[in-house]
Design an enzyme around this catalytic site. Structure first.
Site, short mmCIF file in Angstrom:
data_model
loop_
_atom_site.label_atom_id
_atom_site.label_comp_id
_atom_site.label_asym_id
_atom_site.label_seq_id
_atom_site.Cartn_x
_atom_site.Cartn_y
_atom_site.Cartn_z
N GLU A 1 62.17 -84.22 16.12
CA GLU A 1 61.22 -85.01 15.32
C GLU A 1 61.84 -85.40 13.98
O GLU A 1 61.66 -86.52 13.49
CB GLU A 1 59.93 -84.21 15.11
CG GLU A 1 59.12 -84.09 16.40
CD GLU A 1 57.88 -83.22 16.26
OE1 GLU A 1 56.78 -83.69 16.53
OE2 GLU A 1 58.03 -82.04 15.87
N GLU B 1 57.54 -78.11 23.19
CA GLU B 1 56.35 -77.43 22.64
C GLU B 1 55.31 -77.07 23.70
O GLU B 1 54.59 -76.07 23.56
CB GLU B 1 55.70 -78.32 21.56
CG GLU B 1 56.47 -78.39 20.25
CD GLU B 1 57.57 -79.43 20.24
OE1 GLU B 1 58.12 -79.70 19.16
OE2 GLU B 1 57.89 -80.00 21.31
#
Length: 692
Positions: free
Chosen positions: A105, A125
């Site tokens: 990210e 995740e």
């Protein structure tokens, strides 16, 4: 410093340096923000390269922060990414080895990205019951496309950087020295304006509504009790249906919602529990380990063969020892067949097959195994048999060899006493099938040397097992607990349930298999043999006699084609048995028990809380070091549902006062003596504390 700053010509280099994976904890985030601002303030700096020290660009957010205020302390990961993205000078992510989660990210927030070949790229995740919470679900679809981004986010599976070379994720794949290539790239775009931002790219996917609906239906059918995969689909959908800032807010709301779920907490508990299991307080991390370059296994049966495969899969040659040539040939043939089946499924190449089969040899002579670095005994679970084997091993094995026993219940200290080197003896309890099951229960005897324990723990990682250390007691952690679980299962069918109802209730709760199907798979004769020993050693403990009656009929399970259930040739499906059910009902009448309707809730409470109560004794006695160790045993060896976090985590979730209250109610029923609460459970409940 968790991030280093240096200047090379007109390029500032900010290097994440937070071992082992450059996690983006608060101190690292702060250091990177300071580095970017320092570079922006320096007129001589024309571009910024962001990279990672050691063996990772960045493994992502610091998960340990999730339950602490520092997770959201400023600069948050969102703030860091905004600072990078909003920089007035180009920021280039130089990616290598590992770029996952928050690390990816952060890279997506940079203006440019260059990568080394073989870098593992992922947003994993979902495996922790959450979704990317710092823009991953909004930015990744903009650079790799909606479909690929959705697959990566919902599966969490890493993709090699070169496989993404043709997407807009990378501006360049660098084959030589990464930093040299990144600096050259930085120089080439230093004056280019405007600076490209991933957020400005539009997701273009014709007929996206149909694709997203298909994805929702598919993911819903596959995700079972886990809410995160479907939320991932909704978050990725927002990258097409919403403006970027609205999509970011939507993603954040979903992230915060998922972080609070029991499922995510359970998955994070398991993640940390696996890492904690290898840490032994009195065995320092730098304890020297013994070299394990060759192994021997005593016994070429199902268990011995499976154990041998673990070593071979890790590149360690194995010699199998048997007493008869026929048994040895059969054992090696079975291993070969297992590898052939794996090859047929396309999971093993011919080259790997030849290599692995070539690392297995056999012998009937103890003298031939004397130079092995470790020997694992996998013979019949009988102390007399173990004594014969270990006395022989003591004679033939070289000094410094580790002598391991695959015993599932027997006293490792007594086994060690059969040798003149008890310091070299350790228990290595593999679970069946040994080449598949992830758990390795490592039993530390009172004389086991620290380097032997450290070596065995390191070896467990090498052979891809979760090693959990147990002290010495009858059954260690797992089987000592399963005895109480099995006792309750026996009482339940005496009192009114039937095997199918018990198994269905347990499987609906999330177990891979109920107690009666598990008995049929493992072999009911094994439990019978252990019970007969316990009848003599612990006559005060009561058991249901139904399992003994079953074994007296020769119904040992799948291997005999009949157990608690009936089986058909070539079919592993369990079919309810009228003969067994009639036997159970008759037995209830014979012992004067009036059968009653038993609810699924009672089945779950009695089975799971019997595990919890025995585990509390195990913890109190120091047989297990941590509650999370017990959970890891049950998650990786006994099919306890991962989304419930293990028996101890589940008890914490229910609330220990509630567990205790239910046990007090059960204590008023038949076999109430089985429900005397462990002192530790009473103490923690009274203090409002938890096991974990």
């Amino acid at each position: 410093m968790t991030a280093e700053y240096q200047v090379n010509g007109a390029v500032a280099i900010i290097t994440l340096n937070n071992p082992p994976v450059n996690g983006l904890g608060l101190s690292t985030r702060t250091a990177v923000v300071e580095g970017v601002r320092k570079a922006l303030a320096d007129d001589a700096v024309k571009a910024i390269v962001l990279t990672g020290a050691g063996k990772a660009f960045s493994g992502g957010a610091d998960i340990k922060e999730f339950n602490s205020p520092s997770a959201f302390a400023e600069p948050s990961l969102h703030t860091l990414i905004n600072v990078v993205e909003g920089a007035s000078k180009p920021v280039i992510a130089a990616i290598h080895t590992v770029c996952m989660g928050g690390g990816l990210e952060l890279a997506l927030g940079c203006h440019y990205r260059v990568a080394a070949i073989g870098a593992q790229i992922a947003l994993p995740e979902v495996k922790l019951g959450i979704l990317p919470g710092a823009g991953g679900t909004q930015r990744l679809p903009r650079v790799v496309g909606l479909e690929l981004a959705l697959n990566m986010i919902v599966s969490g599976t890493p993709v090699a950087s070169e496989k993404l070379a043709k997407t807009a994720l990378f501006n360049k794949i660098i084959e030589g020295d990464l930093m040299e290539g990144a600096l050259a790239f930085a120089a080439s775009i230093a004056d280019a304006r405007p600076l490209p931002k991933v957020r400005d790219i539009k997701v273009d996917y014709p007929n996206y509504e149909a694709f997203l609906q298909f994805s929702r239906n598919t993911v819903k059918a596959m995700s079972g009790p886990y809410p995160a995969p479907l939320k991932c689909v909704e978050a990725v959908a927002a990258s097409v249906t919403k403006k970027f800032d609205d999509g970011i807010k939507f993603e954040r709301d979903l992230f915060i919602e998922l972080v609070q779920t029991t499922e995510s907490k359970a998955l994070r508990h398991a993640f940390f529990g696996e890492r904690a299991a290898s840490k032994i307080p009195d065995v320092p991390a730098d304890t020297p380990v013994r070299s394990i370059k060759s192994a021997a296994v005593i016994g070429a049966g199902t268990m011995g063969g499976g154990i041998a495969m673990n070593f071979v899969n890790a590149g360690i040659p194995v010699m199998l020892l048997e007493t008869k040539q026929e048994a040895l040939d059969k054992g090696i043939a079975t291993i070969r067949k297992n590898y052939e089946n794996t090859m047929k499924k396309g999971k093993l190449t011919q080259e790997k097959f030849d290599q692995r089969v070539g690392m297995i040899s056999g012998t009937l002579n103890y003298a031939d195994i004397g130079q092995a670095d470790i020997v694992v005994e996998a013979v019949f679970e009988d102390m007399g048999v173990k004594e014969t084997v270990f006395k022989k091993l003591d004679e033939v094995m070289k000094q410094g060899a580790i002598l391991a026993s695959n015993t599932s219940t027997l006293d490792v200290d007594q086994i060690a006493s059969f040798t003149k080197r008890p310091q070299d003896v350790i228990g290595t309890h593999f679970f069946s099938p040994a080449n598949v099951m992830k758990l390795l229960e490592i039993v530390r005897g009172k004389a086991t040397a620290k380097d032997v324990l450290a070596t065995t723990l390191a070896l467990s990682k090498k052979i891809k097992k979760t090693g959990v250390v147990s002290g010495v007691c009858d059954g260690f952690i797992g089987n000592r607990m399963i005895e109480q679980y099995s006792r309750q299962a026996g009482f339940l069918i005496e009192e009114g349930a039937l095997p199918e109802q018990v198994d269905k209730a347990v499987e609906k709760f999330g177990f891979a298999m109920g107690p009666f199907r598990m008995g049929d798979l493992a072999g009911n004769d094994i439990g019978w043999y252990i019970r007969k020993r316990r009848y003599l050693e612990k006559p005060e403990i009561t058991y249901s006699k139904t399992a003994d009656l079953l074994c007296e009929l020769g119904r040992y399970g799948q291997k005999t084609g009949a157990g608690w259930y009936d089986y058909k040739a070539g079919d592993r499906k369990a079919y309810p048995s009228a003969l067994v059910n009639d036997m159970i009902i008759k037995h209830s009448a014979d012992i004067g028990v009036e059968r009653r309707k038993i609810s699924d809730q009672e089945i779950i409470e009695r089975l799971v809380y019997s595990l919890v109560n025995e585990a509390a004794h195990i913890l109190e006695e120091g047989i297990a070091m941590r509650a999370s160790d017990i959970d890891m045993v049950y998650l990786t060896g006994y099919g306890f549902p991962v989304f419930r976090g293990g028996p101890m985590f589940y008890a914490d979730t229910v609330g220990l006062p509630n567990v205790l209250m239910t046990m007090e109610k059960l204590a008023k029923g038949r076999h109430g003596d089985a429900w005397k609460p462990a002192p530790l459970l009473v103490k923690l409940a009274a203090e409002g504390k938890t096991f974990n």
